[in-house]
Scaffold this motif. Structure first.
Motif, PDB file in Angstrom:
ATOM      1  N   ASP A 190       0.825  -1.206   0.000  1.00 29.40           N
ATOM      2  CA  ASP A 190       0.000   0.000   0.000  1.00 29.40           C
ATOM      3  C   ASP A 190       0.861   1.259   0.000  1.00 29.40           C
ATOM      4  N   VAL A 191       1.955   1.224   0.760  1.00 32.49           N
ATOM      5  CA  VAL A 191       2.858   2.378   0.788  1.00 32.49           C
ATOM      6  C   VAL A 191       3.536   2.549  -0.565  1.00 32.49           C
ATOM      7  N   LEU A 192       3.986   1.459  -1.159  1.00 36.17           N
ATOM      8  CA  LEU A 192       4.610   1.531  -2.481  1.00 36.17           C
ATOM      9  C   LEU A 192       3.646   2.105  -3.519  1.00 36.17           C
ATOM     10  N   ALA A 193       2.394   1.692  -3.436  1.00 37.62           N
ATOM     11  CA  ALA A 193       1.398   2.163  -4.399  1.00 37.62           C
ATOM     12  C   ALA A 193       1.092   3.643  -4.213  1.00 37.62           C
ATOM     13  N   ALA A 194       1.108   4.098  -2.968  1.00 36.68           N
ATOM     14  CA  ALA A 194       0.800   5.506  -2.698  1.00 36.68           C
ATOM     15  C   ALA A 194       1.983   6.413  -3.020  1.00 36.68           C
ATOM     16  N   ASN A 195       3.160   6.022  -2.546  1.00 37.72           N
ATOM     17  CA  ASN A 195       4.377   6.823  -2.773  1.00 37.72           C
ATOM     18  C   ASN A 195       5.574   5.979  -2.346  1.00 37.72           C
ATOM     19  N   TYR A 196       6.182   5.302  -3.307  1.00 35.96           N
ATOM     20  CA  TYR A 196       7.252   4.353  -2.969  1.00 35.96           C
ATOM     21  C   TYR A 196       8.431   5.025  -2.278  1.00 35.96           C
ATOM     22  N   ARG A 197       8.593   6.329  -2.459  1.00 36.38           N
ATOM     23  CA  ARG A 197       9.720   7.034  -1.822  1.00 36.38           C
ATOM     24  C   ARG A 197       9.535   7.166  -0.310  1.00 36.38           C
ATOM     25  N   ARG A 198       8.332   6.901   0.169  1.00 32.62           N
ATOM     26  CA  ARG A 198       8.070   6.968   1.607  1.00 32.62           C
ATOM     27  C   ARG A 198       8.225   5.610   2.282  1.00 32.62           C
TER      28      ARG A 198
END
Length: 209
Positions: A123-131
């Motif tokens: 889910d984090v990768l899909a939203a913003n992998y840099r985070r």
């Protein structure tokens, strides 16, 4: 009041009908070549269902079989791969997110949850992998894959050198490019043909191991 009740019943009945999984015809399994039906049987035995991507792609059976052989070797092979399965699935998620591909984002998020035991990472990768909490190698691979996806024409040897600098071999870099390209290819077909993911993907492997 009676008329209103009738409308509700009709709406409920319509909702329960099986929804199409593509905007073009999806062939019946009985009309497919034996090799495709055998493969469907293997999917069913292993996972309990046949992925919609297989049913949809099988509209042209030979294209499906050739695509699947390459995809399966690229994503499932362990003995001859220069990237981990986790790295390949993370690339799949990041590329599919950038392309807004519902099908591949749903399915490969589920696969990534399965192999990592982490219900949050996809889910984090899909939203913003840099985070996401990534190793330097993982971060560099995802930056590379994302750049291939959003603007490959501006890439230069510096992009390759960045990966060499953190220890990736040229073979690993080439493999990463192929994984990113595979999902750019498949994402575009899925988006253009309206492919709908199996609903089960959204529920799979949500419990933390």
């Amino acid at each position: 009041m009676a008329k209103s009740t009738k409308v509700k019943k009709t709406a409920s009945k319509t909702k329960s009908k099986s929804q199409p999984t593509a905007w073009v015809r999806v062939p019946e399994e009985s009309e497919l070549p034996e090799e495709v039906r055998v493969l469907f049987g293997k999917f069913q035995e292993k996972t309990g269902f046949v992925p919609n991507v297989a049913r949809n792609f099988a509209l042209t059976p030979e294209h499906f079989l050739r695509w699947f052989r390459y995809y399966d070797f690229l994503m499932r092979n362990e003995d001859q791969s220069h990237l981990s399965r986790k790295e390949r699935e993370m690339i799949a998620v990041v590329v599919s997110s950038a392309n807004e591909c519902e099908y591949c984002l749903a399915s490969h998020s589920a696969y990534l949850r399965e192999i990592t035991g982490d219900p949050v990472l996809p889910d984090v990768l899909a939203a913003n992998y840099r985070r996401a909490h990534l190793t330097p190698r993982e971060h560099a691979l995802l930056e590379f894959a994302h750049q291939i996806t959003v603007d490959s024409a501006v890439m230069s040897s510096a992009d390759v050198q960045m990966l060499r600098a953190i220890g990736l071999s040229d073979e690993a870099i080439f493999e990463a490019a192929q994984v990113a390209a595979m999902f750019n290819f498949t994402n575009r077909i899925a988006n253009a043909m309206g492919w709908v993911p199996n609903e089960v993907y959204y529920y799979q492997h949500r419990s933390k191991k």
